[in-house]
Write a protein that holds these residues in place. Structure first.
Motif, PDB file in Angstrom:
ATOM      1  N   ARG A   1      38.523  23.381  25.700  1.00 15.18           N
ATOM      2  CA  ARG A   1      39.479  24.278  26.340  1.00 15.18           C
ATOM      3  C   ARG A   1      39.943  25.366  25.370  1.00 15.18           C
ATOM      4  NH1 ARG A   1      43.339  23.988  30.689  1.00 15.18           N
ATOM      5  NH2 ARG A   1      42.622  21.888  31.217  1.00 15.18           N
ATOM      6  N   ALA A   2      40.053  24.991  24.099  1.00 16.26           N
ATOM      7  CA  ALA A   2      40.505  25.942  23.081  1.00 16.26           C
ATOM      8  C   ALA A   2      39.390  26.862  22.598  1.00 16.26           C
ATOM      9  CB  ALA A   2      41.114  25.200  21.898  1.00 16.26           C
ATOM     10  N   GLY A   3      38.138  26.546  22.973  1.00 14.68           N
ATOM     11  CA  GLY A   3      37.009  27.355  22.535  1.00 14.68           C
ATOM     12  C   GLY A   3      36.665  27.146  21.077  1.00 14.68           C
ATOM     13  N   ILE A   4      36.902  25.922  20.592  1.00 17.63           N
ATOM     14  CA  ILE A   4      36.598  25.581  19.201  1.00 17.63           C
ATOM     15  C   ILE A   4      35.851  24.260  19.170  1.00 17.63           C
ATOM     16  CG2 ILE A   4      38.590  26.830  18.253  1.00 17.63           C
ATOM     17  CD1 ILE A   4      40.087  24.173  18.137  1.00 17.63           C
ATOM     18  N   SER A   5      35.426  23.829  18.000  1.00 12.67           N
ATOM     19  CA  SER A   5      34.781  22.523  17.879  1.00 12.67           C
ATOM     20  C   SER A   5      35.833  21.452  17.607  1.00 12.67           C
ATOM     21  CB  SER A   5      33.772  22.544  16.732  1.00 12.67           C
ATOM     22  OG  SER A   5      34.439  22.609  15.479  1.00 12.67           O
ATOM     23  N   ALA A   6      35.490  20.214  17.923  1.00 15.39           N
ATOM     24  CA  ALA A   6      36.403  19.103  17.642  1.00 15.39           C
ATOM     25  C   ALA A   6      36.666  18.983  16.148  1.00 15.39           C
ATOM     26  CB  ALA A   6      35.832  17.796  18.190  1.00 15.39           C
ATOM     27  N   GLY A   7      35.702  19.416  15.347  1.00 19.14           N
ATOM     28  CA  GLY A   7      35.890  19.383  13.900  1.00 19.14           C
ATOM     29  C   GLY A   7      37.020  20.270  13.437  1.00 19.14           C
ATOM     30  N   VAL A   8      37.242  21.381  14.139  1.00 19.26           N
ATOM     31  CA  VAL A   8      38.356  22.264  13.787  1.00 19.26           C
ATOM     32  C   VAL A   8      39.680  21.546  14.006  1.00 19.26           C
ATOM     33  CG1 VAL A   8      39.540  24.420  14.350  1.00 19.26           C
ATOM     34  CG2 VAL A   8      37.039  24.362  14.246  1.00 19.26           C
ATOM     35  N   ILE A   9      39.781  20.816  15.112  1.00 22.80           N
ATOM     36  CA  ILE A   9      41.002  20.048  15.361  1.00 22.80           C
ATOM     37  C   ILE A   9      41.213  19.031  14.247  1.00 22.80           C
ATOM     38  CG2 ILE A   9      42.163  18.431  16.911  1.00 22.80           C
ATOM     39  CD1 ILE A   9      40.839  19.784  19.246  1.00 22.80           C
ATOM     40  N   SER A  10      40.137  18.380  13.848  1.00 21.68           N
ATOM     41  CA  SER A  10      40.236  17.363  12.792  1.00 21.68           C
ATOM     42  C   SER A  10      40.646  17.972  11.454  1.00 21.68           C
ATOM     43  CB  SER A  10      38.896  16.637  12.649  1.00 21.68           C
ATOM     44  OG  SER A  10      38.579  15.948  13.834  1.00 21.68           O
TER      45      SER A  10
ATOM     46  N   TYR B   1      42.907  20.337  11.153  1.00 21.91           N
ATOM     47  CA  TYR B   1      44.353  20.593  11.199  1.00 21.91           C
ATOM     48  C   TYR B   1      45.185  19.351  11.522  1.00 21.91           C
ATOM     49  CZ  TYR B   1      43.248  25.562  11.031  1.00 21.91           C
ATOM     50  OH  TYR B   1      42.797  26.795  10.635  1.00 21.91           O
ATOM     51  N   PHE B   2      44.570  18.364  12.194  1.00 18.21           N
ATOM     52  CA  PHE B   2      45.306  17.172  12.609  1.00 18.21           C
ATOM     53  C   PHE B   2      44.502  15.924  12.247  1.00 18.21           C
ATOM     54  CE2 PHE B   2      46.486  20.622  15.442  1.00 18.21           C
ATOM     55  CZ  PHE B   2      47.872  20.577  15.388  1.00 18.21           C
ATOM     56  N   ALA B   3      45.216  14.889  11.826  1.00 22.64           N
ATOM     57  CA  ALA B   3      44.555  13.650  11.406  1.00 22.64           C
ATOM     58  C   ALA B   3      44.274  12.760  12.615  1.00 22.64           C
ATOM     59  CB  ALA B   3      45.418  12.920  10.394  1.00 22.64           C
ATOM     60  N   GLY B   4      43.552  13.290  13.585  1.00 20.55           N
ATOM     61  CA  GLY B   4      43.187  12.515  14.760  1.00 20.55           C
ATOM     62  C   GLY B   4      44.111  12.766  15.941  1.00 20.55           C
ATOM     63  N   LYS B   5      43.795  12.111  17.056  1.00 19.06           N
ATOM     64  CA  LYS B   5      44.542  12.321  18.295  1.00 19.06           C
ATOM     65  C   LYS B   5      45.996  11.889  18.173  1.00 19.06           C
ATOM     66  CE  LYS B   5      44.467  11.449  23.272  1.00 19.06           C
ATOM     67  NZ  LYS B   5      43.748  10.858  24.432  1.00 19.06           N
ATOM     68  N   ASP B   6      46.259  10.781  17.488  1.00 17.11           N
ATOM     69  CA  ASP B   6      47.642  10.311  17.352  1.00 17.11           C
ATOM     70  C   ASP B   6      48.513  11.363  16.678  1.00 17.11           C
ATOM     71  OD1 ASP B   6      47.098   7.915  18.580  1.00 17.11           O
ATOM     72  OD2 ASP B   6      46.863   6.789  16.713  1.00 17.11           O
ATOM     73  N   ASP B   7      47.998  11.973  15.632  1.00 17.45           N
ATOM     74  CA  ASP B   7      48.744  13.011  14.925  1.00 17.45           C
ATOM     75  C   ASP B   7      48.991  14.210  15.840  1.00 17.45           C
ATOM     76  OD1 ASP B   7      49.952  14.399  12.764  1.00 17.45           O
ATOM     77  OD2 ASP B   7      48.041  15.333  12.235  1.00 17.45           O
ATOM     78  N   LEU B   8      47.979  14.598  16.600  1.00 19.72           N
ATOM     79  CA  LEU B   8      48.126  15.726  17.522  1.00 19.72           C
ATOM     80  C   LEU B   8      49.151  15.418  18.610  1.00 19.72           C
ATOM     81  CD1 LEU B   8      47.351  18.471  18.632  1.00 19.72           C
ATOM     82  CD2 LEU B   8      45.320  17.427  19.669  1.00 19.72           C
ATOM     83  N   ILE B   9      49.112  14.205  19.149  1.00 18.61           N
ATOM     84  CA  ILE B   9      50.069  13.821  20.190  1.00 18.61           C
ATOM     85  C   ILE B   9      51.497  13.880  19.657  1.00 18.61           C
ATOM     86  CG2 ILE B   9      50.872  11.907  21.625  1.00 18.61           C
ATOM     87  CD1 ILE B   9      48.334  13.386  22.612  1.00 18.61           C
ATOM     88  N   ALA B  10      51.700  13.410  18.447  1.00 18.91           N
ATOM     89  CA  ALA B  10      53.043  13.466  17.847  1.00 18.91           C
ATOM     90  C   ALA B  10      53.526  14.905  17.733  1.00 18.91           C
ATOM     91  CB  ALA B  10      53.027  12.802  16.479  1.00 18.91           C
ATOM     92  N   GLU B  11      52.618  15.823  17.384  1.00 16.33           N
ATOM     93  CA  GLU B  11      52.981  17.236  17.278  1.00 16.33           C
ATOM     94  C   GLU B  11      53.250  17.841  18.649  1.00 16.33           C
ATOM     95  OE1 GLU B  11      53.554  19.091  14.677  1.00 16.33           O
ATOM     96  OE2 GLU B  11      53.101  17.557  13.187  1.00 16.33           O
ATOM     97  N   VAL B  12      52.506  17.412  19.648  1.00 17.59           N
ATOM     98  CA  VAL B  12      52.743  17.887  21.016  1.00 17.59           C
ATOM     99  C   VAL B  12      54.147  17.494  21.467  1.00 17.59           C
ATOM    100  CG1 VAL B  12      52.119  17.482  23.435  1.00 17.59           C
ATOM    101  CG2 VAL B  12      50.341  18.002  21.765  1.00 17.59           C
ATOM    102  N   ALA B  13      54.522  16.243  21.231  1.00 19.02           N
ATOM    103  CA  ALA B  13      55.853  15.782  21.631  1.00 19.02           C
ATOM    104  C   ALA B  13      56.943  16.579  20.931  1.00 19.02           C
ATOM    105  CB  ALA B  13      56.003  14.291  21.325  1.00 19.02           C
ATOM    106  N   ALA B  14      56.789  16.788  19.642  1.00 16.46           N
ATOM    107  CA  ALA B  14      57.780  17.574  18.897  1.00 16.46           C
ATOM    108  C   ALA B  14      57.859  18.986  19.451  1.00 16.46           C
ATOM    109  CB  ALA B  14      57.411  17.600  17.412  1.00 16.46           C
ATOM    110  N   HIS B  15      56.711  19.571  19.778  1.00 17.38           N
ATOM    111  CA  HIS B  15      56.676  20.926  20.339  1.00 17.38           C
ATOM    112  C   HIS B  15      57.420  20.997  21.665  1.00 17.38           C
ATOM    113  CE1 HIS B  15      55.117  24.654  22.044  1.00 17.38           C
ATOM    114  NE2 HIS B  15      54.692  23.943  23.076  1.00 17.38           N
ATOM    115  N   VAL B  16      57.175  20.028  22.544  1.00 15.88           N
ATOM    116  CA  VAL B  16      57.800  20.044  23.872  1.00 15.88           C
ATOM    117  C   VAL B  16      59.314  19.950  23.754  1.00 15.88           C
ATOM    118  CG1 VAL B  16      58.072  18.743  26.021  1.00 15.88           C
ATOM    119  CG2 VAL B  16      55.784  19.149  25.080  1.00 15.88           C
ATOM    120  N   PHE B  17      59.807  19.044  22.926  1.00 10.96           N
ATOM    121  CA  PHE B  17      61.255  18.886  22.805  1.00 10.96           C
ATOM    122  C   PHE B  17      61.890  20.052  22.043  1.00 10.96           C
ATOM    123  CE2 PHE B  17      60.309  14.542  24.085  1.00 10.96           C
ATOM    124  CZ  PHE B  17      61.382  14.272  24.917  1.00 10.96           C
TER     125      PHE B  17
END
Length: 209
Positions: free
Chosen positions: A48-57, A59-75
């Motif tokens: 969806r972001a138009g990048i590779s999964a490696g790019v996400i990795s 910046y973020f230490a896996g899905k758990d790390d990304l989810i924690a950042e998503v929650a912080a962003h929403v609140f």
């Protein structure tokens, strides 16, 4: 000369990294809101972001790390939306009403944020029992509401009640808006917000017969 080049390049790299992290978080929010938590893999978020999964990795230490950042962003985004409006109020009665209406308005203007958060919450804890995100990201909302209610009791606008109980009740009422919206996307959120504000006005006021 080399040190000057390094110095001038560093802010640019920092800006790019910040922008990339924000892009990934935004796309994670959209993916989780649309597909649910389990189906929102890093590969799908990356696509969806138009990048590779490696790019996400990177910046973020896996899905758990990304989810924690998503929650912080929403609140954080919710607090940035609601707090300035409440801070402009000149009475606790007005502040409580504004808190409720602005909170529902945030849901109306940022439905993907709150739908993503609902899906993350419904996923439950991690397999090891740890929470999906830092519970402290929710404290700004509850602490701010506590101060409004205590203010109203101090000024005599509000009746005597247990502030923690009222905080929980108000927040649960707000949290109930998102699943209601998921069930009925045509839900009139402005009317819903007014009804909530009227309800808690009557629940807290001291001057009712």
């Amino acid at each position: 000369m080399q040190s000057k080049i390094d110095s001038s390049d560093q802010p640019a790299r920092s800006f790019i990294e910040t922008a990339r992290r924000a892009q990934i978080i935004d796309q994670a929010v959209a993916t989780i809101a649309e597909l649910g938590f389990a189906q929102a893999s890093l590969a799908r978020i990356a696509k969806r972001a138009g990048i590779s999964a490696g790019v996400i990795s990177y910046y973020f230490a896996g899905k758990d790390d990304l989810i924690a950042e998503v929650a912080a962003h929403v609140f954080d985004a919710g607090e940035a939306w609601v707090r300035p409006k409440v801070m402009r109020c000149t009475s606790a009665t007005e502040a409580l009403r504004t808190f409720l209406i602005a909170s529902v308005d945030y849901i109306a203007t940022s439905p993907s944020n709150v739908l993503a958060m609902m899906n993350i919450t419904h996923a439950g804890p991690k397999p090891d029992g740890a929470p999906r995100f830092d519970p402290n990201v929710t404290l700004g909302r509850s602490e701010g509401l506590s101060r409004v209610l205590e203010w109203g009791q101090k000024t005599g606008e509000f009746r005597a009640f247990a502030v923690p109980v009222m905080v929980t009740t108000v927040i649960q009422a707000i949290n109930g808006v998102t699943p209601a919206l998921a069930r009925d996307p045509r839900l009139d959120l402005a009317a819903y917000a007014t009804e909530l504000a009227d309800l808690f006005d009557r629940a807290t006021r001291k001057d009712l017969p």
